[in-house]
Design a protein around this motif. Structure first.
Motif, mmCIF file in Angstrom:
data_model
loop_
_atom_site.group_PDB
_atom_site.id
_atom_site.type_symbol
_atom_site.label_atom_id
_atom_site.label_comp_id
_atom_site.label_asym_id
_atom_site.label_seq_id
_atom_site.Cartn_x
_atom_site.Cartn_y
_atom_site.Cartn_z
ATOM 1 N N HIS A 209 0.798 -1.226 0.000
ATOM 2 C CA HIS A 209 0.000 0.000 0.000
ATOM 3 C C HIS A 209 0.833 1.281 0.000
ATOM 4 C CE1 HIS A 209 -4.369 -1.151 0.905
ATOM 5 N NE2 HIS A 209 -3.737 -2.258 0.534
ATOM 6 N N GLU A 210 2.133 1.183 -0.230
ATOM 7 C CA GLU A 210 2.945 2.395 -0.276
ATOM 8 C C GLU A 210 2.429 3.340 -1.360
ATOM 9 O OE1 GLU A 210 7.640 3.660 -0.097
ATOM 10 O OE2 GLU A 210 7.083 1.862 -1.233
ATOM 11 N N TYR A 211 2.389 4.622 -1.057
ATOM 12 C CA TYR A 211 1.929 5.692 -1.954
ATOM 13 C C TYR A 211 0.418 5.638 -2.239
ATOM 14 C CZ TYR A 211 6.972 5.725 -3.053
ATOM 15 O OH TYR A 211 8.341 5.748 -2.979
ATOM 16 N N HIS A 212 -0.353 4.889 -1.438
ATOM 17 C CA HIS A 212 -1.776 4.750 -1.737
ATOM 18 C C HIS A 212 -2.534 6.074 -1.654
ATOM 19 C CE1 HIS A 212 -2.113 4.749 2.658
ATOM 20 N NE2 HIS A 212 -3.371 5.108 2.468
ATOM 21 N N ASP A 213 -1.939 7.062 -0.974
ATOM 22 C CA ASP A 213 -2.588 8.362 -0.851
ATOM 23 C C ASP A 213 -2.312 9.268 -2.051
ATOM 24 O OD1 ASP A 213 0.086 8.563 -0.258
ATOM 25 O OD2 ASP A 213 -0.173 9.982 1.399
ATOM 26 N N SER A 214 -1.611 8.743 -3.049
ATOM 27 C CA SER A 214 -1.308 9.495 -4.262
ATOM 28 C C SER A 214 -2.021 8.873 -5.456
ATOM 29 C CB SER A 214 0.209 9.506 -4.528
ATOM 30 O OG SER A 214 0.489 9.967 -5.837
ATOM 31 N N GLY A 215 -2.613 9.718 -6.299
ATOM 32 C CA GLY A 215 -3.249 9.206 -7.509
ATOM 33 C C GLY A 215 -2.248 8.595 -8.472
ATOM 34 N N GLU A 216 -0.960 8.889 -8.282
ATOM 35 C CA GLU A 216 0.107 8.356 -9.136
ATOM 36 C C GLU A 216 0.793 7.159 -8.474
ATOM 37 O OE1 GLU A 216 0.805 9.693 -12.274
ATOM 38 O OE2 GLU A 216 -1.095 10.692 -11.832
ATOM 39 N N MET A 217 0.086 6.463 -7.591
ATOM 40 C CA MET A 217 0.696 5.381 -6.825
ATOM 41 C C MET A 217 1.456 4.390 -7.701
ATOM 42 S SD MET A 217 -1.053 2.431 -4.403
ATOM 43 C CE MET A 217 -1.675 1.501 -5.817
ATOM 44 N N ARG A 241 -5.511 -0.912 -10.499
ATOM 45 C CA ARG A 241 -5.725 -1.354 -9.115
ATOM 46 C C ARG A 241 -6.793 -0.492 -8.465
ATOM 47 N NH1 ARG A 241 -1.040 -2.036 -4.405
ATOM 48 N NH2 ARG A 241 -2.452 -2.670 -2.703
ATOM 49 N N ILE A 242 -7.704 -1.136 -7.756
ATOM 50 C CA ILE A 242 -8.768 -0.445 -7.021
ATOM 51 C C ILE A 242 -8.609 -0.772 -5.550
ATOM 52 C CG2 ILE A 242 -11.259 -0.206 -6.668
ATOM 53 C CD1 ILE A 242 -11.656 -1.103 -9.552
#
Length: 244
Positions: A209-217, A241-242
């Motif tokens: 889940h790293e970077y999950h807070d970014s739309g560019e994950m 990914r959803i």
């Protein structure tokens, strides 16, 4: 709910990315996602995957209008997906005939995902090779690098063909799902890494889940794999990914 996607040309490909992807809302609570992988040994395979994606986008738009004006739609999630696929067959065959296309110009794998947020249930159909990861469980579909492309069957009876499909997953209680072309399994160390640490690219892209807070994950994950671990996919990659 967040939807992430990424498309990357494989390190062994020079001219075109032969993969394609789409995400499209249907009505207020359904989402259609698809990833396609054109056949590298066919003719202009980037065209086949892009054409399939564009037609699916058109079908989704039509479904969107239906959802707006119909209140009596009681189809199951599988019936909905089946209808989308049937429309795809019809449209592909129509384009083939209008443009006098050779069968080798239409070869592409296809993973279709339809998810109903309201009912919290969905379905995935994989035609050919690819990967599906649902709530941390990875399923890889591999056909010995000889996918049974759906465009081989355009002139067959659709109902008979559909009944023979076995690479179908129906799910509920979704928390996290990924669909990806088979480029997801081709990561290779292509340059000197910045660290001696090891990493599993498949798990990193589809489960971590790293970077999950970014739309560019997903793009950020791909860049980290390249620049920190020296790893890139040698084949083209399309991934959606959803995360709820």
């Amino acid at each position: 709910m967040n939807i992430y996607s990424a498309l990357q040309i494989g390190d062994y490909h020079l001219n075109h990315c032969e993969d394609f992807l789409i995400t499209k809302s249907i009505g207020s609570h359904k989402i259609l996602c698809a990833v396609m992988d054109g056949c590298s040994t066919a003719m202009e395979s980037q065209f086949a995957s892009a054409l399939t994606g564009k037609i699916l986008r058109k079908i989704a738009l039509g479904k969107n209008y239906e959802e707006m004006y119909r209140t009596d739609n009681r189809n199951t999630i599988e019936e909905e997906l089946k209808d989308i696929l049937k429309q795809l067959f019809t449209e592909i065959l129509k384009v083939k005939n209008i443009l006098l296309l050779d069968e080798k110009e239409l070869l592409t794998t296809l993973i279709l995902l339809l998810y109903d947020q309201k009912e919290n249930q969905g379905i995935v159909l994989c035609i050919g090779d690819g990967l599906v990861c649902i709530n941390g469980k990875i399923t890889e579909f591999e056909n010995g690098n000889k996918p049974d492309y759906f465009t081989y069957h355009l002139k067959e009876d659709f109902e008979d063909w559909y009944q023979n499909q076995t690479q179908i997953i129906i799910f509920d209680d979704l928390q996290d799902i990924s669909i990806a072309t088979d480029g997801i399994s081709t990561f290779f160390k292509v340059k000197k890494a910045d660290t001696e640490e090891s990493i599993d690219p498949m798990n990193y892209i589809c489960i971590d889940h790293e970077y999950h807070d970014s739309g560019e994950m997903l793009f950020r994950k791909l860049k980290k794999l390249e620049h920190r671990y020296g790893m890139k996919p040698t084949d083209d990659l399309a991934v959606i990914r959803i995360i709820k």
